[in-house]
Motif scaffolding. Structure first.
Motif, PDB file in Angstrom:
ATOM      1  N   GLU A  17       0.880  -1.121   0.008  1.00  0.00           N
ATOM      2  CA  GLU A  17      -0.116   0.003  -0.052  1.00  0.00           C
ATOM      3  C   GLU A  17       0.943   1.366  -0.055  1.00  0.00           C
ATOM      4  O   GLU A  17       0.534   2.386  -0.597  1.00  0.00           O
ATOM      5  CB  GLU A  17      -0.908   0.134   1.138  1.00  0.00           C
ATOM      6  CG  GLU A  17      -2.035  -0.926   1.086  1.00  0.00           C
ATOM      7  CD  GLU A  17      -3.166  -0.952   2.252  1.00  0.00           C
ATOM      8  OE1 GLU A  17      -2.914  -0.052   3.041  1.00  0.00           O
ATOM      9  OE2 GLU A  17      -3.959  -1.661   1.967  1.00  0.00           O
ATOM     10  N   ARG A  91      -1.892   3.685 -13.559  1.00  0.00           N
ATOM     11  CA  ARG A  91      -1.892   3.740 -12.101  1.00  0.00           C
ATOM     12  C   ARG A  91      -2.211   2.437 -11.616  1.00  0.00           C
ATOM     13  O   ARG A  91      -2.848   1.561 -12.210  1.00  0.00           O
ATOM     14  CB  ARG A  91      -3.200   4.783 -11.584  1.00  0.00           C
ATOM     15  CG  ARG A  91      -2.712   6.165 -12.001  1.00  0.00           C
ATOM     16  CD  ARG A  91      -3.740   7.128 -11.186  1.00  0.00           C
ATOM     17  NE  ARG A  91      -3.521   8.376 -11.632  1.00  0.00           N
ATOM     18  CZ  ARG A  91      -3.955   9.509 -10.995  1.00  0.00           C
ATOM     19  NH1 ARG A  91      -4.885   9.178  -9.942  1.00  0.00           N
ATOM     20  NH2 ARG A  91      -3.761  10.690 -11.441  1.00  0.00           N
ATOM     21  N   ASP A  93      -4.147   0.573  -8.028  1.00  0.00           N
ATOM     22  CA  ASP A  93      -4.822   0.851  -6.964  1.00  0.00           C
ATOM     23  C   ASP A  93      -4.148   0.599  -5.682  1.00  0.00           C
ATOM     24  O   ASP A  93      -3.109  -0.018  -5.654  1.00  0.00           O
ATOM     25  CB  ASP A  93      -6.310  -0.025  -7.079  1.00  0.00           C
ATOM     26  CG  ASP A  93      -6.226  -1.326  -6.726  1.00  0.00           C
ATOM     27  OD1 ASP A  93      -5.249  -1.978  -6.687  1.00  0.00           O
ATOM     28  OD2 ASP A  93      -7.181  -1.810  -5.988  1.00  0.00           O
ATOM     29  N   CYS A  94      -4.805   0.762  -4.447  1.00  0.00           N
ATOM     30  CA  CYS A  94      -4.242   0.500  -3.066  1.00  0.00           C
ATOM     31  C   CYS A  94      -3.507  -0.608  -2.903  1.00  0.00           C
ATOM     32  O   CYS A  94      -2.415  -0.803  -2.230  1.00  0.00           O
ATOM     33  CB  CYS A  94      -5.147   1.140  -1.959  1.00  0.00           C
ATOM     34  SG  CYS A  94      -6.530   0.080  -1.801  1.00  0.00           S
ATOM     35  N   LEU A 100      -5.249   1.117 -13.452  1.00  0.00           N
ATOM     36  CA  LEU A 100      -6.145   2.115 -14.276  1.00  0.00           C
ATOM     37  C   LEU A 100      -5.250   2.614 -15.408  1.00  0.00           C
ATOM     38  O   LEU A 100      -3.999   3.252 -15.188  1.00  0.00           O
ATOM     39  CB  LEU A 100      -6.356   3.218 -13.107  1.00  0.00           C
ATOM     40  CG  LEU A 100      -7.068   4.369 -14.061  1.00  0.00           C
ATOM     41  CD1 LEU A 100      -8.332   4.225 -14.217  1.00  0.00           C
ATOM     42  CD2 LEU A 100      -7.069   5.779 -12.963  1.00  0.00           C
TER      43      LEU A 100
END
Length: 152
Positions: A17, A91, A93-94, A100
């Protein structure tokens, strides 16, 4: 084309994360979801799947590469239609289980095999409780004839 197809395994919760290493969390089929948005409008134009090779090729070429679950093969978006996706940003995600992509699409700008700008050209209609859900078109018209481009 030689591309990196190995990514490090996800480490600790904190490193996934908050760390700076790309460690995608592929599902049991070796895939990760890729949400694709138009770079200019921010509109979601498609959802696709990537395996490690597709993700690596996308990173290396800055063009959209995906894994076709129906055909069980790697595909380069636009190789047949000419609507190549130039990736402007990638990108994650966490928890690194979704990608993305921001893209600019060549040709007519269509991202969907139906000839439309995007794949989300229908919405679920509002229906009374207990009734069967139906779809309605949003007005996104085809930009090309898919039969002429893909055949039959």
């Amino acid at each position: 084309m030689t591309t990196l197809t190995h990514f490090a395994s996800p480490g600790s919760h904190e490193s996934v994360e908050e760390g700076l290493q790309l460690t995608p969390r592929f599902d049991r089929d070796g895939l990760v979801a890729a949400v694709v948005v138009d770079d200019e409008t921010g509109e979601v134009v498609m959802l696709a799947w990537m395996n490690a090779e597709a993700l690596a090729r996308t990173i290396a070429t800055r063009e959209g590469w995906y894994w076709s679950r129906s055909r069980q093969e790697l595909w380069h978006k636009g190789a047949t239609s000419g609507h190549v996706q130039t990736v402007t940003e990638i990108r994650v995600d966490c928890d690194q289980d979704a990608i993305l992509l921001r893209v600019r699409t060549g040709g007519t700008g269509a991202n969907c095999h139906t000839g439309r700008k995007g794949c989300f050209y229908r919405r679920v209609s509002t229906v009374p409780e207990g009734a069967e859900a139906t779809l309605e078109f949003t007005g996104d018209q085809p930009l090309f004839d898919p039969k002429k481009v893909y055949g039959g």
